[in-house]
Motif scaffolding. Sequence first.
Motif, mmCIF file in Angstrom:
data_model
loop_
_atom_site.group_PDB
_atom_site.id
_atom_site.type_symbol
_atom_site.label_atom_id
_atom_site.label_comp_id
_atom_site.label_asym_id
_atom_site.label_seq_id
_atom_site.Cartn_x
_atom_site.Cartn_y
_atom_site.Cartn_z
ATOM 1 N N THR A 173 30.089 32.452 63.708
ATOM 2 C CA THR A 173 29.700 31.210 63.427
ATOM 3 C C THR A 173 28.201 31.240 63.003
ATOM 4 O OG1 THR A 173 31.053 30.339 65.282
ATOM 5 C CG2 THR A 173 29.095 28.921 64.496
ATOM 6 N N TYR A 174 27.290 31.991 63.727
ATOM 7 C CA TYR A 174 26.034 32.180 62.829
ATOM 8 C C TYR A 174 26.214 32.455 61.205
ATOM 9 C CZ TYR A 174 24.505 33.024 67.858
ATOM 10 O OH TYR A 174 24.186 32.896 69.223
ATOM 11 N N MET A 175 26.925 33.317 61.044
ATOM 12 C CA MET A 175 27.129 33.448 59.607
ATOM 13 C C MET A 175 27.428 32.768 58.482
ATOM 14 S SD MET A 175 25.419 36.728 59.416
ATOM 15 C CE MET A 175 24.471 36.300 60.856
ATOM 16 N N VAL A 176 28.465 31.885 59.152
ATOM 17 C CA VAL A 176 29.152 30.740 58.415
ATOM 18 C C VAL A 176 27.840 29.631 58.231
ATOM 19 C CG1 VAL A 176 30.679 28.799 58.682
ATOM 20 C CG2 VAL A 176 31.393 31.185 59.128
ATOM 21 N N HIS A 177 27.173 29.521 59.341
ATOM 22 C CA HIS A 177 26.162 28.469 59.169
ATOM 23 C C HIS A 177 25.131 29.021 58.190
ATOM 24 C CE1 HIS A 177 26.462 26.980 63.673
ATOM 25 N NE2 HIS A 177 27.367 26.551 62.773
ATOM 26 N N ILE A 178 24.980 30.153 58.097
ATOM 27 C CA ILE A 178 23.846 30.895 56.983
ATOM 28 C C ILE A 178 24.563 30.654 55.693
ATOM 29 C CG2 ILE A 178 22.712 32.897 56.020
ATOM 30 C CD1 ILE A 178 21.675 31.298 58.735
ATOM 31 N N ASP A 179 25.866 30.809 55.388
ATOM 32 C CA ASP A 179 26.639 30.809 54.085
ATOM 33 C C ASP A 179 26.294 29.308 53.656
ATOM 34 O OD1 ASP A 179 27.630 33.269 54.005
ATOM 35 O OD2 ASP A 179 29.526 32.962 55.136
ATOM 36 N N LEU A 180 26.646 28.610 54.517
ATOM 37 C CA LEU A 180 26.483 27.006 53.980
ATOM 38 C C LEU A 180 24.847 26.661 53.505
ATOM 39 C CD1 LEU A 180 28.349 25.030 56.688
ATOM 40 C CD2 LEU A 180 28.978 25.356 54.230
ATOM 41 N N LEU A 214 19.212 38.773 58.904
ATOM 42 C CA LEU A 214 20.361 39.488 59.433
ATOM 43 C C LEU A 214 21.749 39.445 58.471
ATOM 44 C CD1 LEU A 214 20.224 38.576 63.112
ATOM 45 C CD2 LEU A 214 19.672 40.919 61.866
ATOM 46 N N HIS A 215 21.989 38.261 57.858
ATOM 47 C CA HIS A 215 22.865 38.061 56.961
ATOM 48 C C HIS A 215 22.818 39.077 55.783
ATOM 49 C CE1 HIS A 215 25.018 35.779 53.672
ATOM 50 N NE2 HIS A 215 25.793 35.269 54.607
ATOM 51 N N ARG A 216 21.679 39.096 55.232
ATOM 52 C CA ARG A 216 21.458 39.976 54.085
ATOM 53 C C ARG A 216 21.726 41.390 54.472
ATOM 54 N NH1 ARG A 216 16.314 38.536 53.562
ATOM 55 N NH2 ARG A 216 16.868 36.573 52.203
ATOM 56 N N ILE A 217 21.159 41.881 55.474
ATOM 57 C CA ILE A 217 20.973 43.299 55.898
ATOM 58 C C ILE A 217 22.428 43.841 56.529
ATOM 59 C CG2 ILE A 217 20.453 44.814 57.968
ATOM 60 C CD1 ILE A 217 17.812 43.335 58.065
ATOM 61 N N THR A 218 23.178 42.832 56.945
ATOM 62 C CA THR A 218 24.697 43.325 57.624
ATOM 63 C C THR A 218 25.818 42.740 56.692
ATOM 64 O OG1 THR A 218 24.708 41.315 58.789
ATOM 65 C CG2 THR A 218 23.686 42.996 59.830
ATOM 66 N N ASP A 219 25.447 42.728 55.191
ATOM 67 C CA ASP A 219 26.498 42.203 54.421
ATOM 68 C C ASP A 219 27.140 40.831 54.632
ATOM 69 O OD1 ASP A 219 25.845 44.589 52.848
ATOM 70 O OD2 ASP A 219 27.232 45.737 54.227
ATOM 71 N N ALA A 220 26.454 39.876 55.083
ATOM 72 C CA ALA A 220 27.018 38.624 55.409
ATOM 73 C C ALA A 220 27.652 38.704 56.771
ATOM 74 C CB ALA A 220 28.085 38.073 54.283
ATOM 75 N N GLY A 221 27.315 39.681 57.570
ATOM 76 C CA GLY A 221 27.752 39.684 58.841
ATOM 77 C C GLY A 221 28.928 40.377 59.276
ATOM 78 N N ARG A 222 29.495 41.114 58.046
ATOM 79 C CA ARG A 222 30.571 41.874 58.236
ATOM 80 C C ARG A 222 30.361 43.465 58.765
ATOM 81 N NH1 ARG A 222 31.319 39.098 53.306
ATOM 82 N NH2 ARG A 222 30.131 40.687 52.128
ATOM 83 N N ASN A 223 28.911 43.914 58.668
ATOM 84 C CA ASN A 223 28.609 44.975 59.101
ATOM 85 C C ASN A 223 28.312 45.152 60.655
ATOM 86 O OD1 ASN A 223 27.874 47.761 59.504
ATOM 87 N ND2 ASN A 223 27.088 47.828 57.417
ATOM 88 N N ILE A 224 29.231 44.902 61.313
ATOM 89 C CA ILE A 224 28.857 44.680 62.981
ATOM 90 C C ILE A 224 28.145 45.799 63.364
ATOM 91 C CG2 ILE A 224 29.977 44.408 65.086
ATOM 92 C CD1 ILE A 224 30.248 41.935 63.363
#
Length: 406
Positions: free
Chosen positions: A50-57, A88-98
Amino acid sequence: MRTSVFECIRLLLFDQRYFWIVAFLVVLGDAILTQLIIRFVPYTEIDWETYMVHIDLTLKGERDYANITGPTGPLVYPAGHVHIHHILHRITDAGRNIARAQQIYGGLYVLSVLLVCAIYKKAKLPNWTLLLLPLSKRLHSIFVLRLFNDCWSVVFLQATILAFQSDWNEVGVLLFSLALSVKMSAILYLPGLLVILFKRHGSARTIRHIVVMALAQIFIARSFLENPTSYFQGAFDLSRVFLYKWTVNWRFVDERTFLSSAWAKGLLLGHVTVLITFGLFRWCRRDGGVARVLMRGWLKPSRPASLVPVDPDYIATVLMTSNLIGIMFARSLHYQFYSWYSQQLPFLTQRTKFPFILQMAIMGAVEYAWNVYPSTPFSSGLLLAANSLMLLGIWFGYPEGKMSQH
């Protein structure tokens, strides 16, 4: 030989000269333990997506909080949270790199332990207290298995306490503002912080510090203030109602009562009453009472209102007690909220006059209650009893810290 071994252990556990040796071993051991947890315990998705979806928006240009929502709900955190998770979105590939995110949070956890060690050192807690820091199962989970945003606010608050202990007041005010910009829960420290600022600086500089805090929030949120009403209602919603199924602290209350406005008002009244009571009768005793502190602070607004030094132990004790009072009267506590005070429990129990066994029992009861999922009437009742007993112990123990007793 046996005598020398025991003497070495005694020095390590009790002699302040060896504090940082023990701290180094604890931090190193906890860092290894954290890596083992990341390696062998499965990650659980709760709010990270959800954090990452918020950032996407927000990256698509959305700046109205009312329109920013995700799988588990809308954006309800201040702008500091958004800025951190942009990175964090940028560093973790939009949150996919857990895995990478877990390593970042693992480093954040180790930093939190190091900051707590420094706070304890300033307050002159015995060395052996540090051995209690790595023992919380729930806290490790909150940081590296759940990736909750509470972790960032907690670390900023720990840095805030340390800054004020070190007499870096302007830095402390800015760090507190950063913590508040990540999560509104930091406001639980504000009553204690105002007491410290007023006693240390008088009314004029305290007012200036409050203005700085407010301006810092506006500056951090500036990109979201095209619709300020939407932003402040979303990020600082004091009337927010939590779901009953997630509550850790009030499971013994029926759902209808839990959700009622009367219950919320009663908790707020209790919170304010206990804070005022500590302010009137406990936090100003060394200065001859709250009336004398207020008189000095307002009649001579540019001078300290306290007659005695506001020492590092007093600062940690008052801030942590202010936080504990807020936690006790919180309308709902979710599991990640344990991070708000988990690392403070060894300190707070030692600000009571309870015997060692009872101190450990209180800590054990609190940890147990936070690890029962889902919570039960028994676990919630036990948590309330343990928190209440701890606060009562502080009231009759060392509400202004132990350093003032020497």
